[in-house]
Write a protein that holds these residues in place. Structure first.
Motif, short mmCIF file in Angstrom:
data_model
loop_
_atom_site.label_atom_id
_atom_site.label_comp_id
_atom_site.label_asym_id
_atom_site.label_seq_id
_atom_site.Cartn_x
_atom_site.Cartn_y
_atom_site.Cartn_z
N MET A 1 0.69 -1.18 -0.18
CA MET A 1 -0.01 -0.09 0.35
C MET A 1 0.50 1.14 -0.34
N SER A 2 0.76 2.38 -1.40
CA SER A 2 0.94 3.91 -0.97
C SER A 2 -0.54 4.53 -0.67
N THR A 3 0.91 5.76 -0.68
CA THR A 3 -0.21 7.11 -0.58
C THR A 3 0.99 7.96 -0.78
N ILE A 4 -0.52 8.38 -1.90
CA ILE A 4 0.31 9.42 -3.17
C ILE A 4 -0.56 10.29 -3.23
N VAL A 5 -0.04 11.56 -2.63
CA VAL A 5 -0.74 12.53 -2.60
C VAL A 5 -0.27 13.29 -5.02
N ILE A 6 -1.83 14.31 -4.66
CA ILE A 6 -1.90 14.41 -6.00
C ILE A 6 -2.47 16.13 -5.69
N ALA A 7 -1.89 16.78 -6.51
CA ALA A 7 -2.16 18.14 -6.76
C ALA A 7 -1.77 19.27 -7.33
N PHE A 8 -2.71 20.60 -7.21
CA PHE A 8 -2.11 21.46 -8.56
C PHE A 8 -1.20 22.64 -8.15
N THR A 9 -0.58 22.85 -7.95
CA THR A 9 -0.13 23.48 -7.31
C THR A 9 0.69 24.87 -8.08
N THR A 10 0.94 25.91 -7.95
CA THR A 10 2.34 27.18 -8.55
C THR A 10 3.46 26.93 -8.67
N VAL A 53 -7.71 3.65 -3.72
CA VAL A 53 -9.82 4.56 -2.55
C VAL A 53 -8.60 5.90 -2.77
N LEU A 54 -9.83 6.50 -3.09
CA LEU A 54 -9.82 8.35 -3.30
C LEU A 54 -9.26 8.29 -1.99
N LEU A 55 -9.16 9.36 -1.01
CA LEU A 55 -9.40 9.90 0.48
C LEU A 55 -9.24 11.32 -0.12
N LEU A 56 -10.40 11.74 0.66
CA LEU A 56 -11.21 13.36 0.49
C LEU A 56 -11.18 13.96 1.67
N GLY A 57 -11.48 14.93 1.50
CA GLY A 57 -12.03 16.10 2.35
C GLY A 57 -12.86 16.34 2.54
N ARG A 58 -13.56 16.44 3.50
CA ARG A 58 -15.33 17.13 3.35
C ARG A 58 -15.50 18.03 2.17
N ARG A 59 -14.65 19.17 2.35
CA ARG A 59 -15.04 20.27 1.44
C ARG A 59 -14.62 19.49 -0.20
N THR A 60 -13.31 19.09 -0.27
CA THR A 60 -13.18 18.59 -1.68
C THR A 60 -14.18 17.47 -2.63
N HIS A 113 -4.65 1.15 8.05
CA HIS A 113 -4.93 -0.08 7.74
C HIS A 113 -5.58 -0.65 6.28
N GLU A 114 -5.16 0.63 5.84
CA GLU A 114 -5.64 0.13 4.06
C GLU A 114 -4.81 -0.76 3.60
N LYS A 115 -5.78 -1.64 2.99
CA LYS A 115 -4.58 -2.20 1.89
C LYS A 115 -4.59 -1.57 0.10
N ARG A 116 -5.36 -1.19 0.13
CA ARG A 116 -5.46 -0.58 -0.77
C ARG A 116 -4.29 0.95 -1.29
N ASP A 117 -4.00 1.39 -1.96
CA ASP A 117 -3.36 2.39 -2.28
C ASP A 117 -4.39 3.32 -2.72
N VAL A 118 -3.47 4.70 -1.64
CA VAL A 118 -4.61 5.34 -1.12
C VAL A 118 -4.19 6.86 -1.82
N ILE A 119 -5.25 7.15 -2.71
CA ILE A 119 -4.85 8.46 -3.62
C ILE A 119 -5.79 9.58 -3.13
N VAL A 120 -4.84 10.62 -2.41
CA VAL A 120 -5.26 12.25 -1.67
C VAL A 120 -5.62 13.22 -2.68
N ALA A 121 -6.55 13.76 -2.78
CA ALA A 121 -6.38 14.70 -3.80
C ALA A 121 -7.44 15.82 -3.64
#
Length: 187
Positions: A1-10, A53-60, A113-121
């Motif tokens: 399992m990996s945690t991948i952060v994806i982001a638009f940035t300046t 699995v996508l992991l998102l905060g409430r606003r996103t 404890h997540e068994k899948r890759d986690v993608i945080v957008a």
């Protein structure tokens, strides 16, 4: 399992309001380069989106739940079909967007404890919590040729020193997708 952060940035690391949805004075900077700059699989997620699995905060999550279900191009179909975890203490349920469920219990424990890759957008508060717990394995940053000078930065000035390896860098329209992985601990 990996945690991948994806982001638009300046170029100066600002991640605040890339689409203008928050109505900030400098918002919408990611879309000033044309409509094709941010559509499709710009983060090259491929099967990771299908199997992870996508992991998102409430606003996103609320923003995405308004945008994605009405679209049916191939990438939108993948986004809609993807499993989604929503980190929220105030959202009563996550039924507005298919395959979404609320994180039960502690966010850090859920990711550990997540068994899948986690993608945080997006979801800066979620990203920061994962950074503080040293759980981010990879950053995929779509860097736009814009300098805002003000706004929330992906990497806070008071954050820990972190060493990364640059795995790839590729021009995607007006932006550059750069992928960084955590440098293995010297042992």
């Amino acid at each position: 399992m990996s945690t991948i952060v994806i982001a638009f940035t300046t170029l100066d690391g600002i991640v605040t309001d890339p689409d203008g949805a928050d109505g900030t004075p400098t918002g919408g900077w990611a879309f000033r380069h044309g409509p094709g700059t941010a559509d499709g699989d710009k983060f090259l997620l491929g099967s990771t989106l299908d199997d992870g699995v996508l992991l998102l905060g409430r606003r996103t999550w609320q923003l995405f739940a308004r945008l994605w279900p009405g679209r049916d191009d191939p990438f939108s179909q993948r986004m809609n079909a993807a499993a989604k975890l929503v980190a929220s203490r105030s959202l009563p349920d996550a039924s507005a967007w298919q395959n979404s469920r609320l994180v039960e219990g502690d966010l850090i424990d859920a990711v550990k404890h997540e068994k899948r890759d986690v993608i945080v957008a997006g979801s800066l508060s979620v990203v920061r919590a994962l950074m503080a717990a040293d759980l981010v394995d990879e950053y995929r940053l779509l860097v736009f040729p814009t300098i805002l000078g003000t706004g929330d930065r992906l990497f806070p000035t008071d954050g820990p020193t972190t060493y990364l390896d640059c795995e790839s860098s590729e021009q995607i329209g007006a932006a550059v997708l750069t992928c960084y992985t955590r440098t293995p601990e010297a042992g």
